[in-house]
Design a protein around this motif. Structure first.
Motif, PDB file in Angstrom:
ATOM      1  N   GLU A 123      31.235  24.859  59.269  1.00 59.86           N
ATOM      2  CA  GLU A 123      31.426  26.159  60.030  1.00 59.86           C
ATOM      3  C   GLU A 123      30.239  26.745  60.522  1.00 59.86           C
ATOM      4  N   ALA A 124      29.448  26.091  61.704  1.00 62.39           N
ATOM      5  CA  ALA A 124      28.263  26.705  62.006  1.00 62.39           C
ATOM      6  C   ALA A 124      28.118  27.741  62.810  1.00 62.39           C
ATOM      7  N   PRO A 125      27.028  28.471  62.511  1.00 60.76           N
ATOM      8  CA  PRO A 125      26.952  30.038  63.250  1.00 60.76           C
ATOM      9  C   PRO A 125      26.718  29.770  64.512  1.00 60.76           C
ATOM     10  N   GLN A 126      26.848  30.789  65.261  1.00 66.62           N
ATOM     11  CA  GLN A 126      26.508  30.613  66.657  1.00 66.62           C
ATOM     12  C   GLN A 126      24.940  30.710  66.766  1.00 66.62           C
ATOM     13  N   ALA A 127      24.588  30.053  68.130  1.00 63.67           N
ATOM     14  CA  ALA A 127      23.211  29.923  68.203  1.00 63.67           C
ATOM     15  C   ALA A 127      22.435  31.266  68.378  1.00 63.67           C
ATOM     16  N   GLY A 128      21.376  31.502  67.550  1.00 58.29           N
ATOM     17  CA  GLY A 128      20.635  32.603  67.458  1.00 58.29           C
ATOM     18  C   GLY A 128      21.174  33.523  66.498  1.00 58.29           C
ATOM     19  N   GLU A 129      22.010  32.919  65.242  1.00 58.39           N
ATOM     20  CA  GLU A 129      22.770  33.868  64.476  1.00 58.39           C
ATOM     21  C   GLU A 129      22.705  33.091  63.042  1.00 58.39           C
ATOM     22  N   ARG A 130      22.870  33.779  62.106  1.00 58.89           N
ATOM     23  CA  ARG A 130      22.986  33.555  60.700  1.00 58.89           C
ATOM     24  C   ARG A 130      24.289  33.737  60.219  1.00 58.89           C
ATOM     25  N   SER A 131      24.952  33.098  59.440  1.00 54.30           N
ATOM     26  CA  SER A 131      26.305  33.390  58.888  1.00 54.30           C
ATOM     27  C   SER A 131      26.359  32.960  57.387  1.00 54.30           C
ATOM     28  N   PHE A 132      27.084  33.782  56.651  1.00 52.44           N
ATOM     29  CA  PHE A 132      27.129  33.377  55.260  1.00 52.44           C
ATOM     30  C   PHE A 132      28.508  33.642  54.974  1.00 52.44           C
ATOM     31  N   GLU A 133      29.233  32.745  53.878  1.00 53.20           N
ATOM     32  CA  GLU A 133      30.697  33.086  53.535  1.00 53.20           C
ATOM     33  C   GLU A 133      30.428  34.315  52.447  1.00 53.20           C
ATOM     34  N   ALA A 134      31.182  35.336  52.831  1.00 45.57           N
ATOM     35  CA  ALA A 134      31.151  36.679  52.150  1.00 45.57           C
ATOM     36  C   ALA A 134      31.333  36.305  50.735  1.00 45.57           C
ATOM     37  N   SER A 135      32.470  35.722  50.053  1.00 46.17           N
ATOM     38  CA  SER A 135      32.784  35.399  48.690  1.00 46.17           C
ATOM     39  C   SER A 135      31.556  34.825  47.874  1.00 46.17           C
ATOM     40  N   ALA A 136      31.094  33.926  48.682  1.00 46.41           N
ATOM     41  CA  ALA A 136      30.090  32.822  47.808  1.00 46.41           C
ATOM     42  C   ALA A 136      28.759  33.625  47.997  1.00 46.41           C
ATOM     43  N   PHE A 137      28.535  34.428  49.026  1.00 48.05           N
ATOM     44  CA  PHE A 137      27.183  35.451  49.035  1.00 48.05           C
ATOM     45  C   PHE A 137      27.299  36.247  47.835  1.00 48.05           C
ATOM     46  N   ALA A 138      28.536  37.140  47.796  1.00 47.72           N
ATOM     47  CA  ALA A 138      28.590  38.354  46.864  1.00 47.72           C
ATOM     48  C   ALA A 138      28.453  37.585  45.318  1.00 47.72           C
ATOM     49  N   ALA A 139      28.644  36.291  45.046  1.00 47.75           N
ATOM     50  CA  ALA A 139      28.666  35.845  43.743  1.00 47.75           C
ATOM     51  C   ALA A 139      27.158  35.407  43.116  1.00 47.75           C
ATOM     52  N   LEU A 140      26.108  35.371  44.153  1.00 43.56           N
ATOM     53  CA  LEU A 140      24.698  35.427  43.728  1.00 43.56           C
ATOM     54  C   LEU A 140      24.105  36.271  43.133  1.00 43.56           C
ATOM     55  N   PRO A 141      23.119  36.235  42.278  1.00 45.72           N
ATOM     56  CA  PRO A 141      22.373  37.351  41.746  1.00 45.72           C
ATOM     57  C   PRO A 141      21.605  38.202  42.961  1.00 45.72           C
TER      58      PRO A 141
END
Length: 352
Positions: free
Chosen positions: A254-272
């Motif tokens: 699931e590559a982000p658009q050029a010039g963009e960063r993208s994270f899976e929200a649920s995985a991001f929320a699980a981080l410290p």
């Protein structure tokens, strides 16, 4: 260094201070004329003479145009540099000076001019004379401003600015030891009255240091704390690097658009929390166009983002944006279970 803060620096100790710079082609020494920077120049010149193949040294004085005495002090540095066999340049900060935030503006101008001077002589490093006392004061200033872990790490022995390495070889040396070194060598130095001017934050904190030292908060312990915080900060940066790789692996194409960063929200929320904060800061600073984001504002954004992620998980089918916000010239949005960070559209000028 010696445990005696009032003992002159020996030749052997000086060699250890500059040991990591032997292979540099050329070095610029930032010398204002005060005791710290004059000691830096004298110690570096003595170290250079002890080497068979040594870096070329160039002394640079920045005249900010803020005090009448600055011109005389620059000429005195030039005279002493000539005695030591070192070339000298005086650079002037020209143009209008701001009425507020003057110390920060002067610091920015100084580093810009020093970097330009380094490039002009082919130097890889600019050496500044920040001491252990300066490190303690910097830690206190940032503590009172509520800085995060990175800010409380204070000054690093080595850092990069405008493609030039800034080296602070005296960062673990107390100012008293530099003064003792100059007195033994019978070398004079200037006294800048702004270092005691209570109109500025640093001199006010400097006046408090004896009281803090009586309670155990002397410059040695404060500088040691900054070193420990820097060590912890470096460890968290490694964790943030690993988290960034983990989020990329979770994307599975699931590559982000050029010039963009993208994270899976649920995985991001699980981080410290601290790791998530750094990932947001990195992305916003990389893609925004309004300068570095303020830590407090990113913390507020993360709180709002947490609430939006929780809401989006309850409404899984929705692909509509749950959150859309700009910060420091970056657009942060949450839609379809993913966090997207991209450059924000340029703001329209009023009346345009």
């Amino acid at each position: 260094m010696s445990d005696d803060d009032n003992s002159p620096i020996s030749t052997r100790e000086a060699s250890r201070l500059f040991a990591g710079l032997k292979s540099a082609p050329a070095l610029v020494l930032a010398v204002s004329g005060g005791p710290d920077s004059v000691a830096l120049m004298w110690l570096a010149a003595r170290w250079q003479r002890s080497l068979a193949r040594a870096p070329l040294l160039t002394v640079v004085t920045v005249d900010h145009g803020l005090r009448r005495e600055a011109g005389c002090e620059a000429r005195e540095v030039e005279r002493l540099a000539a005695e030591l066999g070192l070339p000298h340049r005086t650079l002037r900060w020209r143009g209008a000076k701001p009425k507020t935030g003057l110390p920060a503006a002067a610091r920015e101008a100084r580093y810009r001019l020093l970097a330009e001077a380094a490039r002009a002589v082919g130097a890889s490093h600019v050496l500044t004379a920040h001491t252990r006392d300066d490190q303690a004061e910097t830690l206190l200033m940032r503590l009172l401003r509520g800085s995060g872990l990175a800010g409380l790490s204070a000054m690093a022995p080595l850092s990069e600015r405008d493609g030039i390495v800034l080296a602070r070889p005296l960062l673990d040396v107390p100012k008293a030891q530099l003064v003792a070194t100059l007195r033994r060598a019978k070398i004079g130095f200037a006294d800048d009255p702004t270092n005691r001017d209570p109109a500025f934050t640093r001199p006010r904190l400097r006046a408090l240091l004896p009281l803090l030292a009586a309670e155990g908060g002397d410059s040695r312990n404060l500088a040691r704390l900054a070193t420990r915080l820097a060590r912890a900060n470096a460890a968290v940066e490694v964790l943030a690097d690993g988290a960034e790789r983990f989020l990329r692996l979770r994307d599975r194409g699931e590559a982000p658009q050029a010039g963009e960063r993208s994270f899976e929200a649920s995985a991001f929320a699980a981080l410290p929390d601290e790791v998530r904060l750094r990932l947001l800061l990195r992305a916003i600073n990389a893609l925004g166009h309004e300068g570095p984001a303020e830590l407090g504002k990113v913390e507020t954004l993360m709180s709002v983002l947490d609430q939006a992620i929780a809401a989006s998980l309850r409404a899984r089918a929705s692909r509509r944006p749950v959150l859309k916000q700009t910060l420091a010239g970056a657009l942060i949005s949450l839609a379809g279970g993913r966090i997207h960070i991209a450059p924000a559209p340029a703001r329209r000028r009023k009346g345009g």
